[in-house]
Scaffold this motif. Structure first.
Motif, PDB file in Angstrom:
ATOM      1  N   VAL A 141      32.194  29.948  45.405  1.00 18.74           N
ATOM      2  CA  VAL A 141      32.885  28.961  46.224  1.00 18.74           C
ATOM      3  C   VAL A 141      33.579  29.634  47.401  1.00 18.74           C
ATOM      4  N   GLU A 142      34.161  30.802  47.155  1.00 14.88           N
ATOM      5  CA  GLU A 142      34.899  31.504  48.203  1.00 14.88           C
ATOM      6  C   GLU A 142      34.880  32.991  47.903  1.00 14.88           C
TER       7      GLU A 142
ATOM      8  N   THR B 146      27.864  28.832  56.916  1.00 12.79           N
ATOM      9  CA  THR B 146      29.198  28.299  56.607  1.00 12.79           C
ATOM     10  C   THR B 146      30.273  29.367  56.539  1.00 12.79           C
TER      11      THR B 146
ATOM     12  N   THR C 176      36.077  26.156  37.396  1.00  9.79           N
ATOM     13  CA  THR C 176      36.191  27.127  38.496  1.00  9.79           C
ATOM     14  C   THR C 176      37.174  28.215  38.071  1.00  9.79           C
TER      15      THR C 176
ATOM     16  N   ASN D 268      36.927  26.842  58.363  1.00  6.17           N
ATOM     17  CA  ASN D 268      37.048  27.242  56.954  1.00  6.17           C
ATOM     18  C   ASN D 268      38.299  28.107  56.786  1.00  6.17           C
TER      19      ASN D 268
ATOM     20  N   SER E  39      33.587  31.072  53.089  1.00  6.99           N
ATOM     21  CA  SER E  39      34.214  30.060  52.242  1.00  6.99           C
ATOM     22  C   SER E  39      33.749  28.687  52.706  1.00  6.99           C
ATOM     23  N   ARG E  40      34.078  27.681  51.919  1.00  5.30           N
ATOM     24  CA  ARG E  40      33.586  26.344  52.223  1.00  5.30           C
ATOM     25  C   ARG E  40      34.279  25.776  53.455  1.00  5.30           C
ATOM     26  N   ILE E  41      33.570  24.853  54.126  1.00  4.53           N
ATOM     27  CA  ILE E  41      34.087  24.198  55.328  1.00  4.53           C
ATOM     28  C   ILE E  41      35.076  23.112  54.910  1.00  4.53           C
TER      29      ILE E  41
ATOM     30  N   LYS F  48      28.047  29.369  41.219  1.00  2.34           N
ATOM     31  CA  LYS F  48      28.229  29.269  42.670  1.00  2.34           C
ATOM     32  C   LYS F  48      29.425  30.120  43.100  1.00  2.34           C
TER      33      LYS F  48
END
Length: 798
Positions: free
Chosen positions: A202-203, A318, A251, A370, A321-323, A200
């Protein structure tokens, strides 16, 4: 005259493990009795390891350490008394205790690719059958696995071991004295599998990228120590190491990227045995940060004069990057200025607001946040007042009687219109008879469902029923309907209409449908219950009951569906009737294993074969043995309904070729045959030239029969073959007759008798419990006769 001596306690049979002490004892009534001991009819004077003792009235025969030679029938005689008993020597399989403890307490460990050999020496009475099982399934030889067995050990060999060889193994050693089971564990260690994907992102930004993965599903039997992360620029062939993370961290963030360039990432897991194959990512581009998109307009959860609660969903886009949270804003209806409700992003997607003015109508909107900042705001919510609900709900719609019988009425209705019933909390049902003006509530608390059954009504009576919606302000306007109750039908006790078409035993082929329909009659309608083996039906089974029939349906039958099924009908008075039937789920058997031929008794052939794999699930499987006398001859049945894996054919003619085949059968049919490849031939005996000696008169050399080797007691398991033998001398050569419980066996086809130069044998093929008893052999000639006896004990086959 002196009183007779009699037995106070007779001899009793003794079963003893080989190597253990044994004792036979009896008690007589007089002290002056001098006893004599016999074994298998012969007087005992001295025998290795056997001694005789007399303690008062008790006479004992003591064996310090029992061996096979001590098995037999013993008799004590003294004065007027005689008593007999047998010593049965048990010699079950045994394994060295130190080896046994090591095997069962410590797993056998091997590295992947190594050859594994587990050897277990054993002792015990032969023959000993050794079986290896893994996860409750018997192991069979294949390209990598082999099971070896000799008279002194069994060994499991696995070539080029793999992780799938890990597991719990069981070794079962079995002979006619008992069973020994050894549980052991095999652990094959290897490098880990690749980490679990996908990778994944993530950012992602112009200066750094953060990726995430999951630990491998199989760590190779050794804990993961770390992860190695690499990247490759799209278009390049080289992979660049980025770093290593500990096992607890899945990560990784790298700043070794360039804006607007695309990369692949890969991760490897590391344990003590090595490094896994890599898990690779899709293409990732390092771009400037992007903020989230707009969520959908928020929804109103509840409203009162003090609080309003709203909820919303995450935006579909989104950003880069993640919220991390959401900002909520409010405005008065009709204005354009939005005011913040919260200054710090709220992580939840629901918010209860209290800083409101009573009676004011508000609108709300939401924006996601984010790493790039605050995203686009949603559209406004529906306007909502900050006040308590004061209006009673409207009238329910479409109230009607959906069904009725002699004692109940079922009502259905719909919610009030949206403008009238948006805050409905439940419904209140009431009733009155035509002779009563007072309404009686049917439910103590409001119900949420839009259907209700009024029970306990009188037959042939008119009733009025009403339904009102209820909210915080109380009940709304009532909707009414009337109903006339039917006359009660006559009571008919429940009865299953079982006729000759209903079978009490069903044989179903695996994969086919199980469908059983049972008609019944009852009034009022009974409760119909189906059970399997006394328990509720499994989830795979469905039952449909309507119009006086109940049907059981199982779509694709499995072996686990075998059992006893019961259908029961019962009325409210407790009267019931039930019917049970058996279901056997089976399939056409698989072929038996290879056939082996042996000549255990002269001029006979014993056919043995490996069991059909279907024996594991088929209780009623049996075998048929066929033979033919040339490669192109007709196959003829010589043995049928055989429930063991052995058959002895006796009608052999020397010089002929015999071929055999074995078929497994059950109620559905027969398997494919297992056949012998090479013929079985008994060679013709060459004629012997006999020269008659010249007759002359001499000393009479006739001797009465005597047993050189007597019969011995036997203990065998059900279904196996038993051969009892003895040796007889005498001149002229004695004739032999066998008896069981004093019954002459000469003309009984179940027994096969031979006499080869004084060695006499009785063969019992496929023994059953009925074959247990005392066997006697009589030898006689013109000079005299002699007898020998022994007891045959049959044990159940476990």
């Amino acid at each position: 005259s002196a009183p007779r001596c009699y037995l106070n306690k007779q001899l009793l049979d003794v079963r003893v493990l080989k190597g253990e002490p044994a004792e036979l004892s009896c008690t007589v009534s007089k002290h002056d009795v001098t006893g004599v001991w016999f074994k298998d009819g012969l007087k005992l004077t001295n025998m290795d390891g056997v001694c005789f003792e007399k303690e008062g009235l008790v006479h004992k025969l003591i064996i310090n350490k029992v061996e096979d030679i001590h098995a037999g029938r013993y008799r004590f005689e003294g004065g007027d008394i005689k008593t007999e008993a047998s010593i049965f020597v048990e010699d079950p399989p045994q394994v060295d205790k130190v080896l046994l403890k090591n095997l069962t307490s410590v797993p056998t460990v091997a590295k992947a690719g190594q050859n594994v050999k587990i050897k277990i020496p054993f002792e015990g009475r032969l023959p000993i059958r050794a079986t290896w099982l893994k996860d409750k399934m018997e192991l069979a030889d294949d390209t990598r696995l082999r099971v070896d067995k000799t008279e002194t050990y069994t060994m499991l060999s696995i070539a080029n071991s793999e992780r799938k060889d890990c597991g719990d193994y069981k070794v079962r050693l079995k002979n006619d004295s008992g069973v020994l089971e050894i549980n052991l564990k095999l652990l094959v260690i290897d490098k880990p599998q690749p980490p679990a994907g996908p990778i994944k992102i993530v950012e992602s930004s112009a200066s750094d990228i953060t990726i995430q993965w999951k630990p491998p599903k199989d760590d190779g039997g050794k804990p993961v120590q770390s992860y190695i992360v690499e990247r490759q620029k799209v278009g390049d062939s080289d992979w660049v190491p980025l770093g290593e993370t500990p096992k607890s961290c899945t990560t990784f963030t790298t700043n070794k990227v360039e804006q607007d360039m695309s990369y692949y990432f890969r991760v490897r897991a590391v344990n003590a045995e090595g490094t896994s194959d890599p898990l690779e990512s899709e293409e990732v581009k390092a771009v400037s940060q992007a903020s989230p998109g707009a969520p959908d307009p928020p929804e109103i959860v509840s409203a009162s004069r003090d609080t309003i609660t709203i909820c919303w969903k995450a935006p579909r886009r989104t950003g880069s990057s993640r919220i991390v949270g959401y900002i909520v804003q409010k405005r008065k209806k009709g204005t354009t200025t939005w005011l913040p409700v919260n200054n710090v992003p709220v992580a939840d997607k629901k918010l209860k607001m209290t800083d409101l003015k009573r009676g004011v109508q508000y609108e709300f909107r939401v924006a996601a946040v984010n790493a790039a900042g605050v995203g686009d705001a949603s559209g406004p919510s529906e306007p909502v007042f900050a006040r308590d609900s004061t209006k009673s709900p409207g009238k329910v719609q479409d109230l009607k009687v959906s069904s009725s019988n002699s004692s109940s009425v079922t009502l259905t209705w719909k919610r009030p219109e949206a403008k009238d019933g948006g805050d409905v909390k439940g419904y209140e049902v009431a009733m009155r008879s035509s002779s009563n003006l007072t309404w009686t509530k049917c439910n103590t608390f409001p119900i949420e469902a839009t259907t209700y059954t009024v029970k306990g009504l009188q037959a042939k009576e008119m009733y009025f029923l009403r339904v009102r919606a209820v909210n915080d302000s109380g009940p709304g306007e009532a909707a009414e309907v009337d109903a006339c109750i039917e006359a009660a039908p006559p009571i008919v006790s429940p009865r299953l209409l079982i006729d000759d078409t209903a079978k009490s035993f069903l044989v179903i082929k695996a994969g086919n449908t199980i469908r059983v329909t049972i008609p019944f009659e009852a009034s009022p309608d009974p409760v119909v219950t189906w059970l399997k083996d006394g328990l509720p039906l499994p989830n795979r089974a469905t039952v449909n009951t309507e119009d006086g029939t109940s049907q059981l349906l199982i779509g694709a039958a499995e072996f686990s569906d075998s059992g006893t099924y019961t259908v029961e009908v019962q009325n409210a008075l407790g009267k019931r009737e039930a019917f049970s039937f058996q279901v056997q789920v089976t399939d056409i058997p698989q072929s038996p294993g290879p056939i082996h031929l042996e000549e255990n008794v002269p001029n006979t052939v014993t056919v043995t074969w490996e069991p059909s794999p279907s024996e594991k699930w088929e209780n009623n499987l049996y075998y048929t043995v066929l033979k033919r006398e040339s490669q192109k001859g007709l196959w003829r049945v010589v043995g049928d309904l055989i429930y063991t894996n052995k058959f002895t054919f006796t009608k052999l003619i020397p010089g002929r070729e015999y071929y055999f085949r074995v078929v497994a059968k059950n109620a559905l049919g027969g398997s494919g045959p297992s056949e012998t490849v090479q013929p079985w031939i008994i060679k013709k005996q060459k004629a012997e030239i006999q020269v008659k000696p010249q007759k002359y008169r001499g000393v009479n050399q006739n001797q009465p029969p005597r047993f050189l080797v007597p019969l011995k007691p036997h203990v065998v398991t059900t279904g196996s073959e038993c051969r009892m033998s003895c040796a007889v001398g005498g001149h002229p050569p004695p004739k032999i007759i066998w008896y069981k419980d004093n019954r002459d066996l000469s003309s009984d086809p179940a027994y096969f008798c031979t006499n080869d130069f004084g060695v006499c044998s009785l063969v019992v093929l496929g023994v059953t419990k009925q074959d247990e008893g005392e066997y006697k052999v009589e030898a006689f000639n013109e000079v005299g006769r002699a007898f020998s006896k022994a007891f045959l004990t049959i044990k159940g086959n476990h």
